[in-house]
Design a protein around this motif. Structure first.
Motif, PDB file in Angstrom:
ATOM      1  N   VAL A 100       0.838  -1.205   0.000  1.00 21.63           N
ATOM      2  CA  VAL A 100       0.000   0.000   0.000  1.00 21.63           C
ATOM      3  C   VAL A 100       0.869   1.250   0.000  1.00 21.63           C
ATOM      4  CG1 VAL A 100      -1.839   1.264   1.200  1.00 21.63           C
ATOM      5  CG2 VAL A 100      -1.753  -1.234   1.380  1.00 21.63           C
ATOM      6  N   ILE A 101       0.475   2.227  -0.817  1.00 21.92           N
ATOM      7  CA  ILE A 101       1.083   3.554  -0.769  1.00 21.92           C
ATOM      8  C   ILE A 101       0.036   4.512  -0.191  1.00 21.92           C
ATOM      9  CG2 ILE A 101       1.983   5.489  -2.126  1.00 21.92           C
ATOM     10  CD1 ILE A 101       2.879   3.358  -4.224  1.00 21.92           C
ATOM     11  N   VAL A 102       0.370   5.159   0.914  1.00 22.26           N
ATOM     12  CA  VAL A 102      -0.528   6.163   1.497  1.00 22.26           C
ATOM     13  C   VAL A 102       0.022   7.533   1.116  1.00 22.26           C
ATOM     14  CG1 VAL A 102      -1.522   7.105   3.618  1.00 22.26           C
ATOM     15  CG2 VAL A 102      -1.043   4.647   3.452  1.00 22.26           C
ATOM     16  N   ILE A 103      -0.807   8.343   0.471  1.00 21.65           N
ATOM     17  CA  ILE A 103      -0.377   9.701   0.120  1.00 21.65           C
ATOM     18  C   ILE A 103      -1.015  10.661   1.114  1.00 21.65           C
ATOM     19  CG2 ILE A 103      -0.117  11.396  -1.722  1.00 21.65           C
ATOM     20  CD1 ILE A 103      -0.978   9.230  -3.713  1.00 21.65           C
ATOM     21  N   GLY A 104      -0.194  11.399   1.846  1.00 20.61           N
ATOM     22  CA  GLY A 104      -0.716  12.377   2.802  1.00 20.61           C
ATOM     23  C   GLY A 104      -0.306  12.049   4.220  1.00 20.61           C
ATOM     24  N   GLY A 105       0.441  12.967   4.867  1.00 18.83           N
ATOM     25  CA  GLY A 105       0.933  12.736   6.228  1.00 18.83           C
ATOM     26  C   GLY A 105       0.208  13.556   7.271  1.00 18.83           C
ATOM     27  N   THR A 158       8.268  14.556   0.011  1.00 19.66           N
ATOM     28  CA  THR A 158       8.220  13.685  -1.161  1.00 19.66           C
ATOM     29  C   THR A 158       6.863  13.855  -1.848  1.00 19.66           C
ATOM     30  OG1 THR A 158       9.640  12.112   0.016  1.00 19.66           O
ATOM     31  CG2 THR A 158       8.529  11.302  -1.957  1.00 19.66           C
ATOM     32  N   PRO A 159       6.774  14.759  -2.787  1.00 20.56           N
ATOM     33  CA  PRO A 159       5.493  14.974  -3.472  1.00 20.56           C
ATOM     34  C   PRO A 159       5.211  13.870  -4.492  1.00 20.56           C
ATOM     35  CG  PRO A 159       7.174  16.415  -4.393  1.00 20.56           C
ATOM     36  CD  PRO A 159       7.817  15.688  -3.237  1.00 20.56           C
ATOM     37  N   VAL A 160       3.940  13.544  -4.655  1.00 23.39           N
ATOM     38  CA  VAL A 160       3.537  12.639  -5.725  1.00 23.39           C
ATOM     39  C   VAL A 160       3.239  13.505  -6.947  1.00 23.39           C
ATOM     40  CG1 VAL A 160       1.692  11.098  -6.516  1.00 23.39           C
ATOM     41  CG2 VAL A 160       2.702  10.796  -4.238  1.00 23.39           C
ATOM     42  N   THR A 161       3.977  13.261  -8.032  1.00 28.82           N
ATOM     43  CA  THR A 161       3.816  14.108  -9.215  1.00 28.82           C
ATOM     44  C   THR A 161       2.951  13.453 -10.281  1.00 28.82           C
ATOM     45  OG1 THR A 161       5.898  13.226 -10.058  1.00 28.82           O
ATOM     46  CG2 THR A 161       6.008  15.312  -8.864  1.00 28.82           C
ATOM     47  N   GLY A 162       2.670  12.164 -10.098  1.00 24.31           N
ATOM     48  CA  GLY A 162       1.811  11.482 -11.065  1.00 24.31           C
ATOM     49  C   GLY A 162       1.478  10.087 -10.581  1.00 24.31           C
ATOM     50  N   THR A 190       7.285   9.900  -7.990  1.00 21.55           N
ATOM     51  CA  THR A 190       7.812  11.001  -7.196  1.00 21.55           C
ATOM     52  C   THR A 190       9.061  11.520  -7.911  1.00 21.55           C
ATOM     53  OG1 THR A 190       9.439   9.807  -5.853  1.00 21.55           O
ATOM     54  CG2 THR A 190       7.142   9.679  -5.129  1.00 21.55           C
ATOM     55  N   PRO A 191       9.585  12.674  -7.522  1.00 24.23           N
ATOM     56  CA  PRO A 191      10.785  13.179  -8.190  1.00 24.23           C
ATOM     57  C   PRO A 191      11.958  12.203  -8.078  1.00 24.23           C
ATOM     58  CG  PRO A 191       9.770  14.902  -6.902  1.00 24.23           C
ATOM     59  CD  PRO A 191       9.057  13.630  -6.556  1.00 24.23           C
ATOM     60  N   GLY A 217      -6.683  13.120  -7.032  1.00 22.66           N
ATOM     61  CA  GLY A 217      -7.829  12.577  -7.769  1.00 22.66           C
ATOM     62  C   GLY A 217      -7.741  12.882  -9.260  1.00 22.66           C
ATOM     63  N   ARG A 218      -7.352  14.120  -9.587  1.00 20.73           N
ATOM     64  CA  ARG A 218      -7.257  14.512 -11.004  1.00 20.73           C
ATOM     65  C   ARG A 218      -6.244  13.651 -11.748  1.00 20.73           C
ATOM     66  NH1 ARG A 218      -8.857  19.572  -9.216  1.00 20.73           N
ATOM     67  NH2 ARG A 218      -6.782  20.236  -8.553  1.00 20.73           N
ATOM     68  N   MET A 219      -5.186  13.219 -11.045  1.00 18.94           N
ATOM     69  CA  MET A 219      -4.180  12.355 -11.687  1.00 18.94           C
ATOM     70  C   MET A 219      -4.799  11.014 -12.081  1.00 18.94           C
ATOM     71  SD  MET A 219      -0.944  12.988  -9.148  1.00 18.94           S
ATOM     72  CE  MET A 219      -0.372  14.645  -8.726  1.00 18.94           C
ATOM     73  N   ALA A 220      -5.913  10.636 -11.406  1.00 23.96           N
ATOM     74  CA  ALA A 220      -6.604   9.388 -11.745  1.00 23.96           C
ATOM     75  C   ALA A 220      -7.828   9.675 -12.604  1.00 23.96           C
ATOM     76  CB  ALA A 220      -7.008   8.653 -10.459  1.00 23.96           C
ATOM     77  N   GLY A 221      -7.947  10.906 -13.069  1.00 23.31           N
ATOM     78  CA  GLY A 221      -9.083  11.272 -13.912  1.00 23.31           C
ATOM     79  C   GLY A 221     -10.372  11.471 -13.140  1.00 23.31           C
ATOM     80  N   LEU A 222     -10.251  11.817 -11.852  1.00 21.65           N
ATOM     81  CA  LEU A 222     -11.443  11.948 -11.006  1.00 21.65           C
ATOM     82  C   LEU A 222     -11.639  13.391 -10.535  1.00 21.65           C
ATOM     83  CD1 LEU A 222     -10.800   8.807  -8.771  1.00 21.65           C
ATOM     84  CD2 LEU A 222     -12.495   8.998 -10.620  1.00 21.65           C
ATOM     85  N   GLU A 223     -12.891  13.725 -10.307  1.00 16.71           N
ATOM     86  CA  GLU A 223     -13.240  15.045  -9.780  1.00 16.71           C
ATOM     87  C   GLU A 223     -13.704  14.829  -8.338  1.00 16.71           C
ATOM     88  OE1 GLU A 223     -12.852  18.731 -10.515  1.00 16.71           O
ATOM     89  OE2 GLU A 223     -13.275  17.706 -12.409  1.00 16.71           O
TER      90      GLU A 223
END
Lengths: 394, 96
Positions: free
Chosen positions: A5-10, A170-174, A187-188, A209-215
């Motif tokens: 699992v990758i959790v984005i957001g600390g 560590t930002p997620v860029t895509g 990530t970079p 969400g937008r990176m996954a095509g979601l609004e």
């Protein structure tokens, strides 16, 4: 790199999730763009409020979270300063009393020890309130407080001890997408792969969400507060005004009010930390991603606090603070897998309930990912697919 | 390792945070002024970091951490003020 699992957001939600999954044997990496608790989790108050919960399964969820908090300090190996001083909700009109009486009756039926008390009794429980401005109050001894930063950091530290890889700055860029499914993140520094990617980014959740095509329909709702110097016991219990809870049931109460106070969504809440600092606020405004304090916001919050609790004038303010709550349109977080995007899991939108609901959210996410089902109350109502998450045609 | 005397040297006098406390926070992963503040409460007292900030920044630099990478927000008020006095000033200003 490959993880379960990758959790984005600390924030407190991401940290609680990372801990809950790691505890159950999953390999987890937590990615945080800035530092831990950089957003709403680092600009919040300490309340675990049950009285504000709708008298249905959401109240049962709140009670469950409160029960989990009682044990959490021992589980994480740190004093989280959990206490139960109770909350009083101040009522300013007979209409507010009538509405609250109806809510209290249903809450009591579900097991919450909440009661209606007179204005005089309210003053006895908390000196310094303006007797002229209130007609009564509600009182619930189960409403609690916890050190919110300590809680989030304790989750993160314990998760790391269990083997969780925590990466700040560590930002997620895509996202890595394959056939419409999410397979990992970019990530970079590197590309990482996992079975499940969790978006726990609070007000930044729509970016992922937008990176996954979601609004994702989460919007930042700013809150501005004051913090005083530490003083000896000033607040014997915590205070809130009942108006916003009443307005949920009777929107017309606020609909005709065009004052600056109403426009900024100024409500009253006041609490004192274990160290002795008194915190009070707050506004509820939509101001985009701007998290600055404003002159208008601070003026209106001060006016409201000195009107309802004149004793606060004796205290010295050392700081003001402003943060962005992750507002969701129906006041409920989005927690669950997103239909049509395999591998993508939402866990954001708690607005002002992130601290209250962190333990139950962590457990619920781990249950859903590992077992596919959960016994956490109200879980089904958080299904993110209740919203149309597909981008609207322009 | 924290030397014994480092727990007797105060960096943040308002919140009584020692050199040892800050070093332990750095060992726990704190890599910014804001992290140090959240973990130790240094800078959360009446002077809001006016005294301790420079020293903590230096401690971070000694560990090759750039303290500017994540600073804390500067917020109102610059110096401690009594709320009654503030309310009175706001009222006067609005009557002008």
């Amino acid at each position: 790199m490959n993880k379960d699992v990758i959790v984005i957001g600390g924030g407190i939600i991401g940290c609680a999730i990372a801990y809950s999954l790691q505890k159950r044997g999953k390999s987890v990496v937590l990615l945080e763009k800035h530092n831990l608790v950089a957003g709403a989790s680092g600009a919040c108050d300490q309340g675990i409020l049950l009285q504000s919960k709708a008298p249905n399964e959401h109240l049962l969820l709140g009670i469950r979270a409160m029960e989990m908090y009682k044990e959490l300090g021992r589980e994480l190996g740190r004093d989280l300063e959990f206490t139960q001083k109770g909350y009083m909700l101040l009522m300013e009109s007979e209409l507010e009393c009538r509405v609250m009486d109806g809510i209290i009756e249903k809450q009591r039926a579900l097991g919450l020890p909440v009661e209606r008390i007179s204005a005089d009794e309210a003053l006895r429980r908390q000196p310094g309130i303006n007797r002229e401005e209130i007609v009564g109050a509600t009182w619930c001894p189960w409403d609690s407080e916890v050190n919110p930063y300590m809680t989030a950091l304790a989750y993160a530290d314990r998760a790391a001890e269990l083997g969780c890889d925590i990466r700040t700055r560590t930002p997620v860029t895509g996202l890595v997408m394959e056939g419409g499914a999410v397979k990992g993140v970019v990530t970079p520094q590197e590309t990482m792969y996992a079975e499940t990617v969790i978006d726990a980014c609070g007000v930044w959740a729509p970016e992922i969400g937008r990176m996954a095509g979601l609004e994702i329909p989460i919007r930042p709702r700013r809150g501005q507060v004051y913090i005083t110097e530490a003083v000896p016991l000033f607040m014997r219990c915590n205070l809130l005004n009942a108006r916003y809870i009443v307005a949920k049931h009777h929107p017309e109460l606020l609909a005709g009010d065009h004052s600056l106070k109403a426009q900024l969504g100024v409500g009253f809440c006041m609490t004192q930390s274990g160290k002795g600092n008194v915190m009070f606020g707050a506004t509820r405004e939509f101001a985009g991603m701007d998290n600055r304090c404003t002159l208008d916001g601070l003026r209106e919050v001060l006016a409201e606090a000195t009107r309802l609790m004149p004793a606060v004038k004796e205290l010295n303010v050392i700081r003001t603070m402003s943060g962005l709550r992750p507002y969701s349109p129906d006041s409920k977080p989005l927690i669950g897998f997103v239909d049509g995007v395999p591998g993508f899991f939402m866990a954001a939108g708690h607005e002002g309930d992130g601290v209250s609901l962190a333990p139950t959210t962590g457990k619920m996410v781990a249950d859903l990912i590992i077992d596919g089902t959960t016994d956490v109350p109200a879980a089904a109502s958080f299904n993110p697919n209740r919203f149309d998450l597909r981008p609207k045609a322009p | 390792m924290i030397r014994e005397d480092e727990d007797k040297i105060y960096v943040c006098r308002c919140e009584e945070v020692t050199v040892g406390d800050v070093r332990r926070a750095i060992e726990a992963g704190a890599d910014s002024i804001r992290d140090i503040k959240l973990r130790t409460h240094a800078g959360m007292g009446v002077c809001q970091g006016m005294t301790c900030r420079k020293n903590i920044e230096r401690m971070l630099r000694e560990k090759k951490i750039d303290p500017d990478a994540c600073h804390t927000s500067q917020r109102f008020p610059v110096r401690m003020v009594q709320l009654g006095e503030l309310a009175r000033l706001v009222k006067e200003e609005q009557h002008e």
